[in-house]
Design a protein around this motif. Structure first.
Motif, mmCIF file in Angstrom:
data_model
loop_
_atom_site.group_PDB
_atom_site.id
_atom_site.type_symbol
_atom_site.label_atom_id
_atom_site.label_comp_id
_atom_site.label_asym_id
_atom_site.label_seq_id
_atom_site.Cartn_x
_atom_site.Cartn_y
_atom_site.Cartn_z
ATOM 1 N N GLU A 285 0.824 -1.208 0.000
ATOM 2 C CA GLU A 285 0.000 0.000 0.000
ATOM 3 C C GLU A 285 0.861 1.262 0.000
ATOM 4 N N LYS A 286 1.931 1.282 0.806
ATOM 5 C CA LYS A 286 2.749 2.479 0.936
ATOM 6 C C LYS A 286 3.652 2.692 -0.277
ATOM 7 N N GLU A 287 4.314 1.639 -0.739
ATOM 8 C CA GLU A 287 5.310 1.779 -1.804
ATOM 9 C C GLU A 287 4.703 1.750 -3.204
ATOM 10 N N LEU A 288 3.667 0.937 -3.404
ATOM 11 C CA LEU A 288 3.144 0.736 -4.759
ATOM 12 C C LEU A 288 1.687 1.147 -4.920
ATOM 13 N N GLY A 289 1.030 1.478 -3.827
ATOM 14 C CA GLY A 289 -0.394 1.787 -3.918
ATOM 15 C C GLY A 289 -1.197 0.599 -4.388
ATOM 16 N N ALA A 290 -0.789 -0.601 -3.976
ATOM 17 C CA ALA A 290 -1.430 -1.835 -4.442
ATOM 18 C C ALA A 290 -2.169 -2.514 -3.299
ATOM 19 N N GLU A 291 -3.178 -3.291 -3.656
ATOM 20 C CA GLU A 291 -3.941 -4.069 -2.694
ATOM 21 C C GLU A 291 -3.386 -5.493 -2.634
ATOM 22 N N LEU A 292 -3.420 -6.088 -1.444
ATOM 23 C CA LEU A 292 -2.968 -7.468 -1.256
ATOM 24 C C LEU A 292 -4.176 -8.381 -1.106
ATOM 25 N N HIS A 293 -4.213 -9.440 -1.928
ATOM 26 C CA HIS A 293 -5.208 -10.503 -1.794
ATOM 27 C C HIS A 293 -4.458 -11.809 -1.534
ATOM 28 N N LEU A 294 -4.803 -12.486 -0.459
ATOM 29 C CA LEU A 294 -4.122 -13.727 -0.088
ATOM 30 C C LEU A 294 -4.951 -14.942 -0.478
ATOM 31 N N ILE A 295 -4.281 -15.965 -0.953
ATOM 32 C CA ILE A 295 -4.921 -17.240 -1.283
ATOM 33 C C ILE A 295 -4.180 -18.329 -0.514
ATOM 34 N N GLU A 296 -4.867 -18.966 0.420
ATOM 35 C CA GLU A 296 -4.246 -20.053 1.190
ATOM 36 C C GLU A 296 -4.832 -21.384 0.740
ATOM 37 N N LEU A 297 -3.956 -22.301 0.353
ATOM 38 C CA LEU A 297 -4.370 -23.628 -0.096
ATOM 39 C C LEU A 297 -4.131 -24.635 1.029
ATOM 40 N N GLN A 298 -5.190 -25.332 1.415
ATOM 41 C CA GLN A 298 -5.088 -26.361 2.448
ATOM 42 C C GLN A 298 -5.539 -27.696 1.869
ATOM 43 N N ALA A 299 -4.804 -28.752 2.186
ATOM 44 C CA ALA A 299 -5.188 -30.101 1.761
ATOM 45 C C ALA A 299 -4.684 -31.087 2.794
ATOM 46 N N ASN A 300 -5.516 -32.040 3.137
ATOM 47 C CA ASN A 300 -5.136 -33.055 4.116
ATOM 48 C C ASN A 300 -4.100 -34.010 3.527
ATOM 49 N N ASP A 301 -3.165 -34.431 4.367
ATOM 50 C CA ASP A 301 -2.159 -35.408 3.916
ATOM 51 C C ASP A 301 -2.726 -36.819 3.980
ATOM 52 N N ASP A 302 -3.870 -37.022 3.341
ATOM 53 C CA ASP A 302 -4.468 -38.356 3.371
ATOM 54 C C ASP A 302 -3.913 -39.190 2.223
ATOM 55 N N LEU A 303 -4.356 -40.422 2.159
ATOM 56 C CA LEU A 303 -3.830 -41.347 1.159
ATOM 57 C C LEU A 303 -4.174 -40.897 -0.248
ATOM 58 N N ALA A 304 -5.391 -40.368 -0.430
ATOM 59 C CA ALA A 304 -5.819 -39.955 -1.768
ATOM 60 C C ALA A 304 -4.930 -38.830 -2.290
ATOM 61 N N HIS A 305 -4.710 -37.785 -1.485
ATOM 62 C CA HIS A 305 -3.885 -36.668 -1.934
ATOM 63 C C HIS A 305 -2.441 -37.110 -2.159
ATOM 64 N N SER A 306 -1.951 -37.976 -1.302
ATOM 65 C CA SER A 306 -0.565 -38.439 -1.439
ATOM 66 C C SER A 306 -0.364 -39.238 -2.714
ATOM 67 N N SER A 307 -1.290 -40.144 -3.014
ATOM 68 C CA SER A 307 -1.120 -41.006 -4.184
ATOM 69 C C SER A 307 -1.446 -40.287 -5.488
ATOM 70 N N MET A 308 -2.437 -39.392 -5.456
ATOM 71 C CA MET A 308 -2.879 -38.733 -6.684
ATOM 72 C C MET A 308 -2.015 -37.544 -7.064
ATOM 73 N N TYR A 309 -1.304 -36.983 -6.103
ATOM 74 C CA TYR A 309 -0.561 -35.762 -6.417
ATOM 75 C C TYR A 309 0.868 -35.765 -5.872
ATOM 76 N N MET A 310 1.009 -35.908 -4.544
ATOM 77 C CA MET A 310 2.323 -35.718 -3.926
ATOM 78 C C MET A 310 3.355 -36.719 -4.438
ATOM 79 N N ALA A 311 2.995 -37.996 -4.477
ATOM 80 C CA ALA A 311 3.969 -39.031 -4.854
ATOM 81 C C ALA A 311 4.402 -38.911 -6.310
ATOM 82 N N GLN A 312 3.576 -38.281 -7.169
ATOM 83 C CA GLN A 312 3.889 -38.191 -8.585
ATOM 84 C C GLN A 312 4.563 -36.880 -8.965
ATOM 85 N N HIS A 313 4.661 -35.951 -8.023
ATOM 86 C CA HIS A 313 5.234 -34.641 -8.318
ATOM 87 C C HIS A 313 6.752 -34.736 -8.467
#
Length: 697
Positions: A285-313
């Protein structure tokens, strides 16, 4: 549009000024010599020629060159940005005298050359200058590049003429250019634990805002600044340069993200704590006159997320064991503080995406254009695997005669393609075979079949009773998709008959084929019965040729859970997938349009995206109606097959593959072929093309 130093710009201004002076005065005349200095008072260049009588071609060139050179001198001086732009001179009785029309136009040309010099120095068009004539706005305060975004094919309608001497300055905005209406600088920062899809979702979001709303956005990876002497200051200066860029590079939005959260944790810009987020908000705001929008991504470390995404990354491959990866995540988790919902961070604008499209929490996001679009998109996107099959409708009666639009039925080659596409849908979309080949053989080619087919020996894979491809098929097939070891599944005797199961030995196949012609379907050797069911969707347009293309599809019923069932490839007809509507030109050929209205063909060629058929659609209109379909496509995890029309498929293909929409009208998507595109956050985008035929010249 106001290009500095442009002779064409000076010429257009001269014509506009001449028209206005002539129309606003009761009689033609010439500017008195005593009136000219006062009319030009305050202009950055005073060496403007005044002509008496009819100016020659050399005189006109001198006037235009004077305006251009003035513009160049003004734009090259340090004082140019501070020039006060005067109001455009008005035609008033005391400045007009008796004379010929040619003399009046000559004076207007001279005056317009000076106008061009002043306007070009400030980067303004005549209309912009006139709109600000009473406000005393200085050059450094003028920024209309985003505000004036409109389609090029409308530009000629904004010029003065005898019927409309005072046209609108800029036409109303349209949805696909609405991103240019954003008045504030916005920085989106994507935060969260490692391997939550930050990079993938950031890139999809950037492309979505650009593709559907014209909101040009740049990405800043925090890891690119880690090795700088002062990383936080380096990123701030990069953002400053980004926001203060001029001309076509001027943008109002940026997205911050990381590809290695732990590596970027020392930066204040990482936003992993309350103090860092407050610092980011204050500095922007002070230096650039810009607005900040935050995006927080949350995902459980369950088996589905681990096998479908984490293990293959690819990032996971850096660790020797899964425990090593988990230790890395836990180390960052000790530092990370989620955005607080107890009221202490309600001054921020943020959105929390929990398990992707399962739950979303927003704060101060929905009241802005950008925030509402971002929130809607994030409600659908996920980093897991997407599989999309794109197919044009079979050739129609209109397409064979090169007529635009209409609702005609399939031609004979189109009907043959419909039969082949049904086989493809069954084996590839439904049964998930990786290899597929469709080969048409003429009567002269069938004699070679005995050398190119063999009976499969008994094994755990083939189990006997199968016919396999063998050797090189390229001499008798225009497709190189047939490979040794592929299994013959189905055959079609003739061209219009339905497909049938292939015999289980070579001799029976030769007997069934006879003298041909014949079409053969090959796949890999995997057993259909051993594969788990994969639920698949089918989208088609509501036009007749699209529905006829999928009329032979099979729709087996699959049990889901309890009493629920899934109808495989159940067609969803949607008018949003219809062909671009050509309005008055529906059913005409391009040559017929050129004969009737040649200027329309030129406008269409000049501005492929923005040109709108009379009482019809532009390609930007097609993009706008596809936004809802894309939102659904982003949310699905089941394979989706889309059978539609060339403009629609070009934009779907371009969006999926992160191709700018300006390049979409030139993409090659041939008839009677299927394009399979898979994409996710772990492996990026992959493409496979299947040519089914029959071939169209």
């Amino acid at each position: 549009r106001g290009v500095q130093g442009s002779r064409r710009f000076a010429r257009d201004l001269a014509i506009a000024m001449a028209s206005r002076l002539a129309l606003q005065s009761s009689r033609f005349g010439t500017l008195l010599e005593t009136g000219l200095p006062s009319a030009l008072a305050g202009l950055p260049c005073t060496s403007v020629p005044v002509f008496r009588g009819v100016p020659s071609a050399a005189d006109r060139r001198q006037a235009f060159a004077t305006g251009s050179s003035c513009a160049r001198r003004c734009s090259s001086t340090a004082a140019a940005p501070a020039l006060l732009l005067p109001p455009p001179p008005r035609a008033q009785p005391h400045l007009l005298g008796a004379g010929s029309p040619a003399a009046g136009i000559a004076a207007a040309l001279a005056l317009a050359a000076a106008v061009a010099a002043s306007a070009a120095a400030g980067g303004l068009s005549l209309e912009q200058w006139e709109r600000r004539r009473t406000s005393g706005v200085r050059c450094e305060q003028v920024d209309l590049s985003d505000e004036e975004e409109y389609v090029k094919s409308q530009e000629h309608l904004l010029q003065p003429n005898l019927h409309n001497p005072n046209p609108v300055v800029v036409p109303p905005p349209i949805q696909t250019l609405s991103g240019h209406q954003i008045r504030h600088r916005v920085v989106l920062a994507v935060i969260g634990l490692p391997l939550r899809g930050q990079a993938h979702i950031t890139k999809r979001l950037r492309h979505y805002l650009d593709f559907f709303h014209g909101a040009h956005t740049s990405l800043f990876n925090l890891n690119d600044f880690v090795d700088a002497e002062n990383p936080d200051e380096a990123l701030l200066e990069a953002l400053r340069s980004h926001f203060e860029a001029e001309g076509t590079n001027c943008k109002r939005h940026a997205i911050l993200y990381t590809t290695n959260s732990l590596n970027a944790a020392p930066l204040q810009w990482s936003g992993h704590s309350k103090s860092r987020r407050r610092w980011m908000d204050n500095v922007l705001e002070k230096e650039l006159g810009a607005e900040l929008h935050l995006i927080e991504l949350q995902a459980n470390d369950d088996l589905a997320h681990s096998s479908m995404y984490m293990a293959q990354h690819n990032f996971a491959q850096m660790f020797d064991t899964p425990q090593g990866l988990q230790n890395h995540i836990n180390l960052y988790k000790q530092r990370f503080v989620t955005i607080q919902e107890d009221g202490t961070e309600d001054y921020l604008a943020y959105i929390k995406v929990i398990n992707y499209n399962s739950k979303v929490v927003t704060c101060n996001m929905m009241q802005t254009f950008l925030g509402s679009r971002v929130a809607r998109f994030l409600c659908n996107v996920h980093p897991y695997r997407h599989t999309v099959y794109l197919s044009r409708c079979g050739t129609s009666e209109f397409s064979e005669t090169q007529r635009i639009g209409g609702n005609s039925s399939l031609s004979e080659p189109g009907k043959q393609y419909a039969l082949r596409l049904a086989e493809f849908a069954h084996f590839v979309v439904d049964k998930q075979h990786d290899d597929f080949a469709c080969v048409s053989l003429e009567a002269t080619d069938t004699a070679h079949l005995r050398k190119l087919l063999i009976n499969a020996p008994f094994s755990e894979v083939t189990r006997g009773g199968e016919v396999l491809a063998f050797g090189d098929w390229s001499p008798i097939s225009s497709s190189d998709a047939v490979k040794t070891g592929m299994r013959l599944r189905r055959l079609q005797r003739g061209q219009d008959r339905p497909f049938e199961d292939a015999p289980d030995n070579v001799e029976e196949v030769i007997k069934a084929v006879g003298s041909g012609p014949v079409t053969l379907i090959f796949t890999d050797q995997s057993d259909d019965d051993e594969k788990p069911p994969v639920y698949a969707r089918l989208w088609t347009s509501a036009l007749k040729r699209a529905k006829e293309t999928v009329e032979h599809f099979k729709h087996p019923i699959i049990r889901v859970e309890g009493d629920k069932v899934w109808r495989q490839l159940d067609p969803r007809e949607d008018r949003k997938l219809n062909e671009q509507y050509a309005g008055e030109y529906e059913g005409l050929t391009l040559d017929e349009i050129r004969t009737r209205q040649p200027q329309e063909v030129e406008l269409r060629t000049f501005d492929k995206l923005g040109y709108r058929y009379p009482r019809g659609e532009s390609l930007l209109d097609v993009i706008a109606r596809l936004e809802d379909m894309i939102q659904h496509l982003e949310s699905y995890q089941e394979p989706v097959m889309v059978v539609a029309h060339l403009p629609v498929l070009r934009f779907l293909y371009a969006y999926i593959k992160n191709i700018p929409r300006e390049q979409a009208p030139d993409l090659d998507l041939p008839y009677h072929s299927v394009i399979k595109v898979t994409f996710d956050g772990a492996r990026g985008v992959q493409e496979t093309r299947y040519s089914l035929g029959p071939w169209i010249s």
